[in-house]
Design an enzyme around this catalytic site. Structure first.
Site, PDB file in Angstrom:
ATOM      1  CE1 TYR A  88      -4.246   0.766  -0.157  1.00 31.18           C
ATOM      2  CE2 TYR A  88      -4.402  -1.221   0.953  1.00 31.18           C
ATOM      3  CZ  TYR A  88      -5.026  -0.536   0.314  1.00 31.18           C
ATOM      4  OH  TYR A  88      -6.375  -0.595  -0.217  1.00 31.18           O
ATOM      5  CD  GLU A  95      -5.143   5.056   0.729  1.00 27.76           C
ATOM      6  OE1 GLU A  95      -4.967   5.721   1.704  1.00 27.76           O
ATOM      7  OE2 GLU A  95      -5.759   4.354   0.596  1.00 27.76           O
ATOM      8  CG  ASP A 104      -9.131   9.228 -24.945  1.00 30.74           C
ATOM      9  OD1 ASP A 104      -7.796   8.734 -24.810  1.00 30.74           O
ATOM     10  OD2 ASP A 104      -9.914   8.642 -24.306  1.00 30.74           O
ATOM     11  CB  THR A 157      -5.606   2.781 -22.237  1.00 33.34           C
ATOM     12  OG1 THR A 157      -5.640   3.095 -23.815  1.00 33.34           O
ATOM     13  CG2 THR A 157      -6.801   3.022 -21.732  1.00 33.34           C
ATOM     14  CE  LYS A 194      -8.110   1.052 -26.142  1.00 33.09           C
ATOM     15  NZ  LYS A 194      -8.188   1.600 -24.790  1.00 33.09           N
ATOM     16  NE  ARG A 201      -7.703  -4.437 -19.567  1.00 33.40           N
ATOM     17  CZ  ARG A 201      -7.961  -4.534 -20.829  1.00 33.40           C
ATOM     18  NH1 ARG A 201      -7.508  -5.578 -21.611  1.00 33.40           N
ATOM     19  NH2 ARG A 201      -8.892  -3.732 -21.429  1.00 33.40           N
TER      20      ARG A 201
HETATM   21  N1  DSN Z   1     -13.152  -0.599 -25.182  1.00 34.39           N
HETATM   22  C1  DSN Z   1     -12.075   0.288 -25.592  1.00 34.39           C
HETATM   23  C2  DSN Z   1     -11.907  -0.011 -27.051  1.00 34.39           C
HETATM   24  O1  DSN Z   1     -12.020  -0.885 -27.674  1.00 34.39           O
HETATM   25  O2  DSN Z   1     -11.624   1.031 -27.759  1.00 34.39           O
HETATM   26  C3  DSN Z   1     -12.149   1.737 -25.174  1.00 34.39           C
HETATM   27  O3  DSN Z   1     -12.445   1.673 -23.724  1.00 34.39           O
END
Ligand code: DSN
Length: 391
Positions: free
Chosen positions: A46, A48, A196, A222, A225, A231
């Site tokens: 932890y 925090e 984004d 994110t 990808k 993630r």
């Molecule tokens: N679910 C993601 C996507 O497939 O683009 C975005 O959250």
């Protein structure tokens, strides 16, 4: 593992992942090192707070991990520490976007984001997301003819509505976004510009897509990808007298989350380092070459692609209008799955069908490029898709 039930399920999923052609535009395959960091004892700790102020003890190493992750994130995108800050604690993309709004937009304020139906994300203010319940979405979309963004129309909406924040970014838009145009639009109405870049982060990191950083105030992403990490979510903010970074840090913790997931932060750090290697530049370029080849081949076979093609890693096929056998996005996705090709069903701009059974499917090349697939493989994949869907 002692838990055989879970061990068997993990093995089964591993087998499934290895046996399919994965064209899910938002997925990728992480390295063993990323997996090792993710599955490490760091999950026990932890910590925090932030490295300047923790609420637990024994956090020296936690500080070093978080600092290293931040340094690498800035270095990867060629950002100066005096000009940009980065929060690495957001658990994923949706909490990252939520933290930005929570920190910077008064409740009831206006978030101007791309409509879901045009390729935007739920967290760009859609009504079914908390971002559309606590704030008001001012949607913008694509042009009906070109199916691409029309910056003049977006500017007119922005000037009329005066949003607090404009979100540039997408989850299903196959074209490059003109970040400079968005800067101009944000300046014309005094809005904060948030990008984004979740889908194209790896492409931007690899120099295969224009970077949004010269133009944005905030960049969220994110990491799983095209960036090929675990993630997680990152929030970059420009350092100036608006104190965006301080407000965002407070929104993440204690506003939204408790202890940071240190194993996840360490795994992000590993992925960021991997993305700085010369091979990653080659990878990012190959992702786009593969997407363009796949798009070109499918077009030759008579499939209608939204906007006519792609500039990035993803393409949207309007399956419903491409054939006369009345196939829908749902039917197409299911048929492909049965034959070992994984995609996702997706609405297309101005879709007359519903998200549950839309007119389109979305395909992406990030995952298969990680597995070494090249243009010649895309030609074969296009042939298989065509055969399966025309059966
Ligand atoms: N679910 C993601 C996507 O497939 O683009 C975005 O959250």
């Amino acid at each position: 593992m002692k838990d055989k039930q879970i061990e068997n399920l993990i093995k089964a999923e591993e087998k499934r992942q290895k046996s399919v052609v994965n064209l899910t535009a938002s997925e990728n395959y992480v390295s063993k090192d990323v997996l090792m960091a993710l599955g490490s004892i760091l999950t026990n700790k932890y910590a925090e707070g932030y490295s300047v102020q923790r609420y637990y003890y024994g956090t020296d190493i936690s500080d070093q991990i978080e600092n290293l992750c931040q340094e690498r994130a800035l270095k990867l995108f060629k950002l100066k520490k005096a000009e940009w800050a980065v929060n690495v604690q957001a658990l994923s993309g949706s909490p990252a976007n939520l933290a930005v709004y929570l920190g910077l937009v008064e409740k009831g304020g206006k978030i101007m984001g791309m409509a879901l139906s045009s390729g935007g994300h739920l967290t760009h203010g859609h009504k079914v997301s908390v971002t559309g319940k606590f704030w008001q979405q001012i949607p913008y979309g694509v042009d009906k003819e070109t199916e691409e963004l029309d910056y003049e129309v977006i500017k007119r909406i922005a000037v009329k509505e005066k949003p607090d924040i404009i979100v540039a970014g997408f989850t299903a838009y196959p074209r490059k976004i003109d970040w400079a145009k968005f800067r101009e639009i944000a300046d014309s109405c005094g809005a904060i510009l948030m990008v984004d870049m979740s889908h194209i982060a790896g492409l931007a990191a690899g120099g295969a897509h224009p970077s949004p950083f010269p133009f944005a105030d905030i960049v969220t992403t994110t990491t799983h990808k095209t960036l090929r990490g675990p993630r997680a979510g990152l929030i970059f903010s420009r350092i100036d007298n608006r104190e965006l970074n301080k407000k965002i840090d407070k929104a993440v913790f204690p506003g939204l989350q408790g202890g940071p997931h240190l194993n996840q932060i360490a795994a992000v750090a590993v992925a960021l380092d991997e993305a700085m290697k010369p091979e990653f530049k080659i990878y990012a370029k190959q992702v786009i070459k593969n997407a363009k080849t796949l798009a070109g081949e499918l077009k030759k076979k008579g499939w209608r692609l939204v906007s006519g093609g792609t500039d990035n890693h993803l393409l949207l096929i309007d399956v419903a209008s491409s054939t006369d056998n009345k196939i829908t996005g749902k039917m197409a996705g299911e048929r492909l799955e049965k034959e070992g090709i994984i995609v996702n069903k997706n609405t297309i701009p101005f879709d007359t069908r519903t998200p549950v059974d839309p007119s389109g499917i979305r395909l992406g090349t990030a995952a298969e490029t990680t597995r070494g697939k090249k243009e010649k493989d895309m030609i074969k994949i296009a042939e298989r898709i065509d055969k399966i869907l025309r059966k």
